[in-house]
Design an enzyme around this catalytic site. Structure first.
Site, PDB file in Angstrom:
ATOM      1  N   LEU A 222       0.863  -1.186   0.000  1.00  0.00           N
ATOM      2  CA  LEU A 222       0.000   0.000   0.000  1.00  0.00           C
ATOM      3  C   LEU A 222       0.893   1.228   0.000  1.00  0.00           C
ATOM      4  CD1 LEU A 222      -2.705  -0.798   2.745  1.00  0.00           C
ATOM      5  CD2 LEU A 222      -3.081  -0.723   0.274  1.00  0.00           C
ATOM      6  N   HIS A 223       0.623   2.161  -0.914  1.00  0.00           N
ATOM      7  CA  HIS A 223       1.443   3.375  -0.906  1.00  0.00           C
ATOM      8  C   HIS A 223       0.730   4.616  -1.405  1.00  0.00           C
ATOM      9  CE1 HIS A 223       1.713   2.468  -5.191  1.00  0.00           C
ATOM     10  NE2 HIS A 223       2.160   3.709  -5.376  1.00  0.00           N
ATOM     11  N   ARG A 224      -0.429   4.474  -2.038  1.00  0.00           N
ATOM     12  CA  ARG A 224      -1.070   5.645  -2.633  1.00  0.00           C
ATOM     13  C   ARG A 224      -1.594   6.588  -1.560  1.00  0.00           C
ATOM     14  NH1 ARG A 224      -1.289   5.706  -7.938  1.00  0.00           N
ATOM     15  NH2 ARG A 224      -0.818   3.736  -9.000  1.00  0.00           N
ATOM     16  N   PRO A 225      -1.371   7.884  -1.742  1.00  0.00           N
ATOM     17  CA  PRO A 225      -1.833   8.855  -0.737  1.00  0.00           C
ATOM     18  C   PRO A 225      -3.308   8.707  -0.392  1.00  0.00           C
ATOM     19  CG  PRO A 225      -0.373   9.930  -2.309  1.00  0.00           C
ATOM     20  CD  PRO A 225      -0.588   8.530  -2.824  1.00  0.00           C
ATOM     21  N   ASP A 300      -2.315  -1.537  -4.062  1.00  0.00           N
ATOM     22  CA  ASP A 300      -2.818  -0.400  -4.834  1.00  0.00           C
ATOM     23  C   ASP A 300      -1.818   0.000  -5.915  1.00  0.00           C
ATOM     24  OD1 ASP A 300      -0.834   0.797  -3.311  1.00  0.00           O
ATOM     25  OD2 ASP A 300      -2.191   2.072  -2.158  1.00  0.00           O
TER      26      ASP A 300
END
Length: 389
Positions: A222-225, A300
């Site tokens: 998971l990394h999306r703002p 994501d």
């Protein structure tokens, strides 16, 4: 082929990388350019948009990617500042090298920044992975994609639906060439070198016996703002991951942004389970091995949607939309959004054997870079001949 050798007065192809996914796309392109007859001269420019010395060094080795000829060392900043700084530092490179074209990949800020500089310098722009659309203008990457494609002179697509997207935006068909997916070139050429999950966990100081579960294991990124920058969004996702881990162990490769926000919001307790293995960001060969052996992937990431489809591994994408619809229509990808109930349902279907199986899309055969080299060589040489006549 128009010539047996590359014209001495035709400059190099400047190949731009700015962030980790770009490296996976560029490695097979550079090899294909070198192997082509005549070989296409290249200059590799790393903008330094994302830079981790240890991770970069590992990626260069893992992907058999040459070290950059030039590193602009831009670093992190706001989108506007970063884009402007890449432009400021890239312009003198274009002036000094007088390239035959500038080749950009993907959709990061460096992609758009170098495209803008090239257009203003009247240098042809080549975009690899053109035409992908999520139709979500809240994503900075979507803006980068749309603007880059409008400016690019030669556009290489990974799937046929991209051609339709470009046609709707008024881009002439003769500027577009369907070649397949260079990410899959990297995956197929490196699969035999992938590290085993056991080795990866051992190197991280984790007992690999934790993966000895009859149902297999899952991989999480998971990394999306939109998923990790707000506690009210991140907490429910971590909670449902904790639930999923009760059914099969999860290997969670934590992006620095995600780790920092978990600490900032005080959510670490949600991941305090022996069934959730927290790892730092992994090298390409480590991640490839983890993905290939997984029962399922929750992520994501755009790239992982493609890689899991190529590997035949079910992927639940924690986003409301995707710029890679072929992975949903033909591959193993399912969009579940941020809805915990949809995530639970998707996991249950996969574990029961009723989830989608998918197939590998057209031209995801490991030869996309070869097709790019053949077409670009012909295009540049023909353009050079016209200009000289």
């Amino acid at each position: 082929m128009l010539n047996e050798s590359w014209p001495a007065d035709l400059g190099p192809v400047i190949c731009v990388v700015g962030a980790r996914p770009n490296f996976m796309k560029m490695a097979p392109i550079l090899r294909a350019f070198s192997a082509h007859h005549p070989a296409l001269p290249t200059l590799l420019v790393h903008t330094g948009q994302h830079y981790d010395r240890d991770m970069n060094d590992r990626l260069f080795v893992d992907l058999r990617l040459p070290h950059p000829d030039i590193n602009l060392e831009v670093g992190s900043a706001t989108h506007a500042v970063q884009t402007a700084e890449v432009m400021r530092r890239f312009e003198p490179v274009v002036d000094a090298q007088r390239p035959s074209c500038v080749l950009v990949v993907g959709d990061v800020n460096s992609t758009l920044a170098c495209t803008l500089v090239s257009a203003k310098k009247e240098v042809p722009v080549v975009h690899v992975e053109a035409g992908l659309r999520s139709y979500d203008r809240a994503m900075p990457e979507e803006i980068n994609r749309v603007l880059t494609d409008q400016i690019a002179d030669r556009l290489y697509t990974t799937e046929r639906s991209a051609q339709a997207n470009l046609a709707r935006e008024g881009i002439a068909e003769e500027r577009v060439c369907f070649v397949g997916n260079v990410m899959i070139d990297s995956l197929l050429s490196n699969r035999e070198f992938a590290h085993s999950p056991t080795k990866t966990l051992q190197m991280a100081g984790v007992d690999p016996a934790v993966l000895d579960d009859p149902r297999g294991y899952g991989v999480v990124t998971l990394h999306r703002p939109s998923n990790v920058d707000r506690a009210e969004q991140l907490a429910p996702l971590l909670s449902v991951l904790r639930e999923v881990s009760e059914q099969l162990p999860l290997v969670f490769a934590l992006h620095p942004r995600t780790r920092a926000n978990i600490d900032r919001f005080g959510l670490g307790e949600l991941l305090a389970s022996p069934r959730i293995i927290l790892l730092p960001p992994q090298g390409y060969l480590e991640m490839l091995g983890l993905l290939a052996g997984a029962k399922l992937v929750l992520s994501d990431s755009g790239g992982l949607q493609e890689e899991t489809t190529a590997l035949g591994v079910p992927c639940l994408t924690i986003r409301e939309n995707t710029e890679r619809p072929i992975t949903v229509e033909q591959g193993t990808n399912t969009l579940v959004g941020c809805d915990p109930q949809a995530i639970r349902k998707g996991v249950a279907e996969i574990l029961s054997g009723t989830g989608k199986t998918g197939r590998v899309p057209e031209l995801w055969d490991g030869r996309a870079a070869e097709r790019i080299a053949a077409d670009l060589s012909q295009w540049l040489l023909a353009r050079h001949a016209r200009r000289g006549s």
